[in-house]
Design a protein around this motif. Structure first.
Motif, PDB file in Angstrom:
ATOM      1  N   ALA A  44       0.846  -1.194   0.000  1.00 24.14           N
ATOM      2  CA  ALA A  44       0.000   0.000   0.000  1.00 24.14           C
ATOM      3  C   ALA A  44       0.882   1.244   0.000  1.00 24.14           C
ATOM      4  O   ALA A  44       1.876   1.316   0.727  1.00 24.14           O
ATOM      5  CB  ALA A  44      -0.905   0.001   1.229  1.00 24.14           C
ATOM      6  N   VAL A  46       2.182   4.611   1.015  1.00 28.64           N
ATOM      7  CA  VAL A  46       2.162   5.434   2.227  1.00 28.64           C
ATOM      8  C   VAL A  46       2.357   6.893   1.833  1.00 28.64           C
ATOM      9  O   VAL A  46       1.638   7.774   2.286  1.00 28.64           O
ATOM     10  CB  VAL A  46       3.276   4.986   3.201  1.00 28.64           C
ATOM     11  CG1 VAL A  46       3.407   5.935   4.365  1.00 28.64           C
ATOM     12  CG2 VAL A  46       3.015   3.561   3.676  1.00 28.64           C
ATOM     13  N   GLY A  72       1.874  -3.295   6.189  1.00 31.35           N
ATOM     14  CA  GLY A  72       1.282  -3.216   7.517  1.00 31.35           C
ATOM     15  C   GLY A  72       2.226  -3.653   8.618  1.00 31.35           C
ATOM     16  O   GLY A  72       2.094  -3.219   9.751  1.00 31.35           O
ATOM     17  N   THR A 110      -4.283  -2.355   7.215  1.00 30.92           N
ATOM     18  CA  THR A 110      -5.402  -1.553   7.700  1.00 30.92           C
ATOM     19  C   THR A 110      -5.031  -0.076   7.621  1.00 30.92           C
ATOM     20  O   THR A 110      -3.855   0.286   7.478  1.00 30.92           O
ATOM     21  CB  THR A 110      -5.725  -1.907   9.162  1.00 30.92           C
ATOM     22  OG1 THR A 110      -4.613  -1.497   9.983  1.00 30.92           O
ATOM     23  CG2 THR A 110      -6.005  -3.395   9.341  1.00 30.92           C
ATOM     24  N   ASP A 111      -6.021   0.780   7.771  1.00 28.00           N
ATOM     25  CA  ASP A 111      -5.757   2.218   7.788  1.00 28.00           C
ATOM     26  C   ASP A 111      -4.835   2.587   8.941  1.00 28.00           C
ATOM     27  O   ASP A 111      -3.957   3.444   8.792  1.00 28.00           O
ATOM     28  CB  ASP A 111      -7.073   3.000   7.886  1.00 28.00           C
ATOM     29  CG  ASP A 111      -7.886   2.940   6.600  1.00 28.00           C
ATOM     30  OD1 ASP A 111      -7.322   2.577   5.533  1.00 28.00           O
ATOM     31  OD2 ASP A 111      -9.088   3.249   6.651  1.00 28.00           O
ATOM     32  N   ASP A 112      -5.017   1.949  10.095  1.00 25.50           N
ATOM     33  CA  ASP A 112      -4.157   2.227  11.245  1.00 25.50           C
ATOM     34  C   ASP A 112      -2.713   1.831  10.958  1.00 25.50           C
ATOM     35  O   ASP A 112      -1.774   2.518  11.374  1.00 25.50           O
ATOM     36  CB  ASP A 112      -4.659   1.496  12.497  1.00 25.50           C
ATOM     37  CG  ASP A 112      -5.915   2.122  13.078  1.00 25.50           C
ATOM     38  OD1 ASP A 112      -6.232   3.284  12.739  1.00 25.50           O
ATOM     39  OD2 ASP A 112      -6.593   1.437  13.877  1.00 25.50           O
ATOM     40  N   GLU A 113      -2.514   0.728  10.260  1.00 27.71           N
ATOM     41  CA  GLU A 113      -1.160   0.295   9.907  1.00 27.71           C
ATOM     42  C   GLU A 113      -0.514   1.256   8.915  1.00 27.71           C
ATOM     43  O   GLU A 113       0.679   1.565   9.019  1.00 27.71           O
ATOM     44  CB  GLU A 113      -1.184  -1.126   9.341  1.00 27.71           C
ATOM     45  CG  GLU A 113      -1.509  -2.176  10.376  1.00 27.71           C
ATOM     46  CD  GLU A 113      -1.773  -3.546   9.790  1.00 27.71           C
ATOM     47  OE1 GLU A 113      -1.499  -4.533  10.497  1.00 27.71           O
ATOM     48  OE2 GLU A 113      -2.262  -3.639   8.639  1.00 27.71           O
ATOM     49  N   ILE A 114      -1.295   1.743   7.983  1.00 28.67           N
ATOM     50  CA  ILE A 114      -0.781   2.736   7.023  1.00 28.67           C
ATOM     51  C   ILE A 114      -0.418   4.015   7.767  1.00 28.67           C
ATOM     52  O   ILE A 114       0.632   4.621   7.515  1.00 28.67           O
ATOM     53  CB  ILE A 114      -1.783   2.990   5.890  1.00 28.67           C
ATOM     54  CG1 ILE A 114      -1.918   1.729   5.028  1.00 28.67           C
ATOM     55  CG2 ILE A 114      -1.355   4.188   5.038  1.00 28.67           C
ATOM     56  CD1 ILE A 114      -3.036   1.777   4.007  1.00 28.67           C
ATOM     57  N   ASP A 115      -1.255   4.435   8.711  1.00 27.76           N
ATOM     58  CA  ASP A 115      -0.955   5.623   9.514  1.00 27.76           C
ATOM     59  C   ASP A 115       0.332   5.443  10.312  1.00 27.76           C
ATOM     60  O   ASP A 115       1.144   6.368  10.428  1.00 27.76           O
ATOM     61  CB  ASP A 115      -2.114   5.953  10.460  1.00 27.76           C
ATOM     62  CG  ASP A 115      -3.345   6.457   9.729  1.00 27.76           C
ATOM     63  OD1 ASP A 115      -3.237   6.850   8.544  1.00 27.76           O
ATOM     64  OD2 ASP A 115      -4.428   6.457  10.347  1.00 27.76           O
ATOM     65  N   THR A 118       3.185   5.826   7.962  1.00 27.48           N
ATOM     66  CA  THR A 118       3.321   7.241   7.611  1.00 27.48           C
ATOM     67  C   THR A 118       4.045   7.997   8.715  1.00 27.48           C
ATOM     68  O   THR A 118       4.886   8.853   8.446  1.00 27.48           O
ATOM     69  CB  THR A 118       1.934   7.866   7.357  1.00 27.48           C
ATOM     70  OG1 THR A 118       1.280   7.132   6.317  1.00 27.48           O
ATOM     71  CG2 THR A 118       2.041   9.321   6.970  1.00 27.48           C
TER      72      THR A 118
END
Length: 124
Positions: A44, A46, A72, A110-115, A118
């Motif tokens: 994904a 980042v 992730g 997940t979105d949290d893992e991408i965050d 980042t």
């Protein structure tokens, strides 16, 4: 916690005799480099950029993509993908073991893992 992946030797210190970071010495077979490269490409995004870096094995042409990706669990910059795909340079052993254990099958973070990935590259 997301871990960073590299293809460069750890603890490198820039000096006049070694102005560019040395790559890991281990090389992948062409088949595994292709599989690892596909895994890296499927991460994904980042942070995306069209900027290019210098290929430390070629000339000074800016050809190395700098986009950052994650699965992730690990996060990597474009040079990791570039050196795996173009030269078969092995990334960090922990990451190689991770990909092999997954049988080279990527996962969607997940979105949290991408965050979290980042946050590793965000300015303080």
């Amino acid at each position: 916690m997301v871990r960073e992946v590299s293809v460069f030797q750890p603890d490198w210190v820039q000096s006049p005799s070694l102005p560019r970071p040395p790559l890991n010495e281990e090389r992948l077979s062409p088949e595994e480099a292709e599989r690892i490269g596909a895994y890296l490409e499927s991460g994904a995004v980042v942070m995306h950029t069209t900027a290019r870096g210098i290929d430390v094995l070629a000339d000074d042409a800016p050809v190395v993509p700098l986009t950052i990706r994650t699965d992730g669990e690990f996060v990597w910059t474009g040079p990791v993908t570039y050196y795996v795909q173009n030269y078969g340079v092995a990334p960090d052993p922990d990451f190689l073991a991770h990909v092999r254990e997954r049988d080279y099958e990527p996962r969607i973070p997940t979105d949290d893992e991408i965050d979290a990935a980042t946050a590793l590259f965000a300015d303080d």
